[in-house]
Design a protein around this motif. Structure first.
Motif, PDB file in Angstrom:
ATOM      1  N   SER A   6     -16.792  34.096  -9.584  1.00 54.50           N
ATOM      2  CA  SER A   6     -17.579  33.774  -8.404  1.00 54.50           C
ATOM      3  C   SER A   6     -16.836  34.263  -7.180  1.00 54.50           C
ATOM      4  CB  SER A   6     -17.819  32.267  -8.310  1.00 54.50           C
ATOM      5  OG  SER A   6     -16.652  31.637  -7.838  1.00 54.50           O
ATOM      6  N   VAL A   7     -17.577  34.601  -6.155  1.00 52.53           N
ATOM      7  CA  VAL A   7     -16.973  35.030  -4.897  1.00 52.53           C
ATOM      8  C   VAL A   7     -17.573  34.155  -3.803  1.00 52.53           C
ATOM      9  CG1 VAL A   7     -16.796  36.894  -3.220  1.00 52.53           C
ATOM     10  CG2 VAL A   7     -16.484  37.387  -5.637  1.00 52.53           C
ATOM     11  N   ARG A   8     -16.780  33.228  -3.332  1.00 52.86           N
ATOM     12  CA  ARG A   8     -17.251  32.283  -2.327  1.00 52.86           C
ATOM     13  C   ARG A   8     -16.474  32.565  -1.050  1.00 52.86           C
ATOM     14  NH1 ARG A   8     -15.934  26.787  -0.867  1.00 52.86           N
ATOM     15  NH2 ARG A   8     -13.938  27.081  -1.922  1.00 52.86           N
ATOM     16  N   LEU A   9     -17.165  32.521   0.073  1.00 56.59           N
ATOM     17  CA  LEU A   9     -16.487  32.726   1.358  1.00 56.59           C
ATOM     18  C   LEU A   9     -16.558  31.442   2.163  1.00 56.59           C
ATOM     19  CD1 LEU A   9     -17.972  36.240   2.183  1.00 56.59           C
ATOM     20  CD2 LEU A   9     -15.674  35.761   1.350  1.00 56.59           C
TER      21      LEU A   9
ATOM     22  N   LEU B 154      -6.577  37.393  -5.282  1.00 55.34           N
ATOM     23  CA  LEU B 154      -6.019  37.136  -3.949  1.00 55.34           C
ATOM     24  C   LEU B 154      -5.766  35.640  -3.757  1.00 55.34           C
ATOM     25  CD1 LEU B 154      -8.118  39.549  -1.677  1.00 55.34           C
ATOM     26  CD2 LEU B 154      -5.631  39.601  -1.975  1.00 55.34           C
ATOM     27  N   ILE B 155      -6.746  34.836  -4.144  1.00 55.01           N
ATOM     28  CA  ILE B 155      -6.587  33.381  -3.974  1.00 55.01           C
ATOM     29  C   ILE B 155      -5.398  32.904  -4.814  1.00 55.01           C
ATOM     30  CG2 ILE B 155      -7.692  31.135  -4.367  1.00 55.01           C
ATOM     31  CD1 ILE B 155     -10.404  32.585  -3.829  1.00 55.01           C
ATOM     32  N   LEU B 186      -8.904  38.310   4.334  1.00 56.25           N
ATOM     33  CA  LEU B 186      -7.669  37.819   3.726  1.00 56.25           C
ATOM     34  C   LEU B 186      -7.411  36.364   4.109  1.00 56.25           C
ATOM     35  CD1 LEU B 186      -5.449  40.984   4.021  1.00 56.25           C
ATOM     36  CD2 LEU B 186      -6.025  39.781   1.913  1.00 56.25           C
ATOM     37  N   ARG B 187      -7.715  36.018   5.359  1.00 53.08           N
ATOM     38  CA  ARG B 187      -7.595  34.622   5.790  1.00 53.08           C
ATOM     39  C   ARG B 187      -8.496  33.729   4.966  1.00 53.08           C
ATOM     40  NH1 ARG B 187      -9.150  33.078  11.642  1.00 53.08           N
ATOM     41  NH2 ARG B 187      -8.741  30.961  10.935  1.00 53.08           N
ATOM     42  N   ASP B 188      -9.703  34.219   4.718  1.00 54.13           N
ATOM     43  CA  ASP B 188     -10.663  33.448   3.938  1.00 54.13           C
ATOM     44  C   ASP B 188     -10.062  33.102   2.568  1.00 54.13           C
ATOM     45  OD1 ASP B 188     -13.012  32.728   2.339  1.00 54.13           O
ATOM     46  OD2 ASP B 188     -14.198  33.489   4.010  1.00 54.13           O
ATOM     47  N   THR B 189      -9.446  34.091   1.937  1.00 62.49           N
ATOM     48  CA  THR B 189      -8.861  33.826   0.609  1.00 62.49           C
ATOM     49  C   THR B 189      -7.643  32.914   0.719  1.00 62.49           C
ATOM     50  OG1 THR B 189      -7.532  35.872   0.711  1.00 62.49           O
ATOM     51  CG2 THR B 189      -9.685  36.002  -0.373  1.00 62.49           C
ATOM     52  N   ALA B 190      -6.888  33.024   1.813  1.00 56.40           N
ATOM     53  CA  ALA B 190      -5.715  32.151   1.988  1.00 56.40           C
ATOM     54  C   ALA B 190      -6.147  30.702   2.198  1.00 56.40           C
ATOM     55  CB  ALA B 190      -4.867  32.629   3.162  1.00 56.40           C
ATOM     56  N   ILE B 191      -7.229  30.524   2.959  1.00 55.92           N
ATOM     57  CA  ILE B 191      -7.758  29.168   3.190  1.00 55.92           C
ATOM     58  C   ILE B 191      -8.188  28.558   1.858  1.00 55.92           C
ATOM     59  CG2 ILE B 191      -9.686  27.884   4.202  1.00 55.92           C
ATOM     60  CD1 ILE B 191      -9.543  29.923   6.576  1.00 55.92           C
ATOM     61  N   GLN B 192      -8.801  29.385   1.005  1.00 57.88           N
ATOM     62  CA  GLN B 192      -9.238  28.875  -0.294  1.00 57.88           C
ATOM     63  C   GLN B 192      -8.066  28.525  -1.194  1.00 57.88           C
ATOM     64  OE1 GLN B 192     -12.813  30.541  -2.089  1.00 57.88           O
ATOM     65  NE2 GLN B 192     -13.032  31.881  -0.320  1.00 57.88           N
TER      66      GLN B 192
END
Lengths: 174, 376
Positions: A6-9, B154-155, B186-192
């Motif tokens: 899944s790819v969630r933003l 990335l996450i 990249l921030r989005d993945t770091a937040i996750q």
């Protein structure tokens, strides 16, 4: 399967548009003064003014300080050792520890008083306009004591030391 | 490997803007995201790309180790500024982690994939590969597979970085939509991955004599910079970065790999490796056509294709002051007049997926288009 399940933003896309807005909050009046307790305040001002201001700051902390269910959550925001436990309506929670209070005259008259918390990395933070304003630092003096150093006395931050090369080119990434 | 014409989704522009926050699908009036076509690969081709990528990354890491051991001699050949040498060695010895890199490969579906260059420090076209082409496949044929677990990796990489409660400040040049889109992703993945993050323009980073500061004067302890190391070290605050005032991602040792002289050192270390093209720091070693690339350059600028010393193709740009590397010319695969380059991603040094960009000339430039892929 070699594709992501899944790819969630959370930041980009529709769910997150509201996060983009953010202002820089209010600036600290230049005459503001930090007092760890009423005793230090009395050296400058009359006792009633000092006590009133302390009471206002105490109430602000009790009512407005961010509350966390877990100590770790609070410490993640404010730093390890900077949170205290409180109880209200039969439940307990954690909030940032009040290190003292900041008082001064507002532009346009009137007096303000706000609690000052210890933030991460020895910063001193104060609620202002719905967010926490960085107002200085607490330098550790040993034996658990800390001295407040206002932002104005901290070496001014210089900017613009990065980014000059980019002006010669189209893009920094590739 | 095939290029297939496909019908674009009717509302794709509105969809990618609204639902994905993809703002740079069109650059300077020309299509960048292009779903009028896609590439179909076979499972064996994907395996070949994945294996080559893993091997290239291991060779790249071995090269960093070798350069750090050899010291001055290699660092000078790489034209790395002397002020950065100590920081490079220190970051390598203390095993500072890296997040990502993109190998650009020439591959037509037969023979070994050949490394054109390695974008080890500031690769972009990441969001397009990780999210936009994934979203395209889910919308058009979700039963198909894609070589693309970039998002998940990335996450995972952020979670394993050891950053803890420290905030990561993501910096890019102000007003560059594509770079800002990349750091926001990249921030989005770091937040996750449960990290605290913030964004700052590289021009706004402050210095108070002891530490880097954001616009609220909060200390910057961890800096993700989409800005080349070789630029940073030459600028006013560069010395503070080199003295370790903040943890930097990518780490300083990526400087060994982010310049194209590394291609010549790789060839020297592993001559005749099937995934490498012959490359040298001086002209005259290669028979036949040669590609001359500036040691420091981006987005296909200042490339010359030489036939016995005669220029047969050329791009302009402002690079080349530090010298050039000479790489054997490889005939780029062409599909209906389009020349694809496979950008093969490593996340935390693991092969994690691909993004294909194509151009109408054999030299991929900043005018290239991103075309999605699937495999079966």
């Amino acid at each position: 399967m070699k594709k992501s399940r899944s790819v969630r933003l959370v930041l980009l896309g529709s769910a997150s548009a509201a996060l983009a807005a953010c202002d820089n909050g209010g600036a600290l009046p230049t005459n503001a003064q930090f007092y760890p307790t009423v005793n230090e305040c009395i050296a400058d001002l009359d006792a009633a003014t000092c006590a009133d201001a302390k009471a206002v700051a105490d109430r602000t902390q009790a009512v407005e300080a961010p509350r966390f269910g877990q100590k770790e959550q609070c410490e993640q925001e404010f730093g390890v050792g900077n949170c205290e436990t409180r109880q209200a309506a039969g439940s307990s929670f954690f909030m940032p520890m009040m290190m003292g209070y900041m008082m001064g005259n507002m532009m346009g008259g009137g007096r303000f008083s706000q609690p000052v918390y210890r933030g991460p990395n020895s910063t001193a933070v104060m609620p202002s306009g719905g967010r926490l304003l960085n107002v200085g630092r607490f330098d550790t003096l040993g034996a658990g004591r800390a001295a407040f150093r206002p932002a104005a006395q901290i070496t001014p931050v210089s900017r613009g030391g990065f980014g000059s090369t980019a002006m010669n080119y189209r893009a920094a990434g590739g | 490997m095939q290029r297939l014409p496909v019908t674009p989704r009717a509302d794709w522009r509105a969809h990618v803007e609204r639902d994905l926050g993809f703002a740079f699908h069109t650059i300077d009036g020309s299509a960048y995201w292009d779903e009028t076509a896609c590439y179909r690969l076979t499972s064996a081709e994907v395996d070949a790309i994945e294996a080559a990528t893993g091997e290239l990354e291991q060779m790249a890491l071995a090269l960093v180790d070798r350069v750090v051991q050899t010291g001055e001699q290699d660092l000078e050949r790489l034209h790395i500024p002397r002020v950065a040498w100590e920081a490079i060695a220190a970051s390598w010895h203390s095993q500072e982690k890296n997040l990502y890199g993109r190998f650009d490969l020439a591959y037509r579906g037969e023979g070994p994939p050949k490394l054109l260059e390695y974008n080890a420090d500031t690769p972009t076209a990441l969001f397009e590969a990780a999210v936009v082409q994934w979203d395209w496949l889910q919308a058009t044929s979700p039963e198909r597979d894609q070589f693309n677990s970039i998002h998940e990796r990335l996450i995972e990489a952020w979670a394993n970085f050891g950053i803890g409660a420290k905030r990561v400040d993501f910096a890019a040049v102000r007003n560059h939509a594509e770079d800002i889109g990349t750091i926001e992703y990249l921030r989005d993945t770091a937040i996750q991955a449960k990290l605290e993050t913030a964004r700052i323009a590289i021009e706004d980073i402050g210095w108070d004599g002891q530490s880097f500061r954001d616009l609220d004067d909060r200390p910057i302890d961890v800096l993700f910079k989409l800005y080349p190391w070789e630029w940073l070290v030459g600028e006013e605050f560069g010395q503070h970065l080199l003295s370790g005032a903040a943890q930097v991602i990518e780490p300083a040792w990526k400087m060994v790999l982010s310049n194209k002289a590394a291609l010549a050192l790789l060839w020297e270390m592993a001559p005749d490796h099937p995934n490498l093209l012959p490359a040298f720091l001086e002209p005259g070693h290669i028979a036949g056509n040669v590609v001359r690339k500036p040691i420091y350059s981006r987005e296909g600028a200042n490339i010359q294709v030489l036939d016995s010393g005669r220029v047969v193709a050329e791009t302009d740009g402002g690079y080349g002051a530090e010298g050039f590397v000479y790489q054997a010319h490889v005939e780029m695969p062409a599909f209906d007049g389009n020349y694809p380059v496979i950008g093969s991603w490593v996340i935390a040094s693991r092969p994690s997926g691909i993004g294909i960009r194509e151009d109408t000339t054999p030299i991929t430039r900043d005018t290239s288009r991103f075309v999605p892929h699937f495999f079966e």
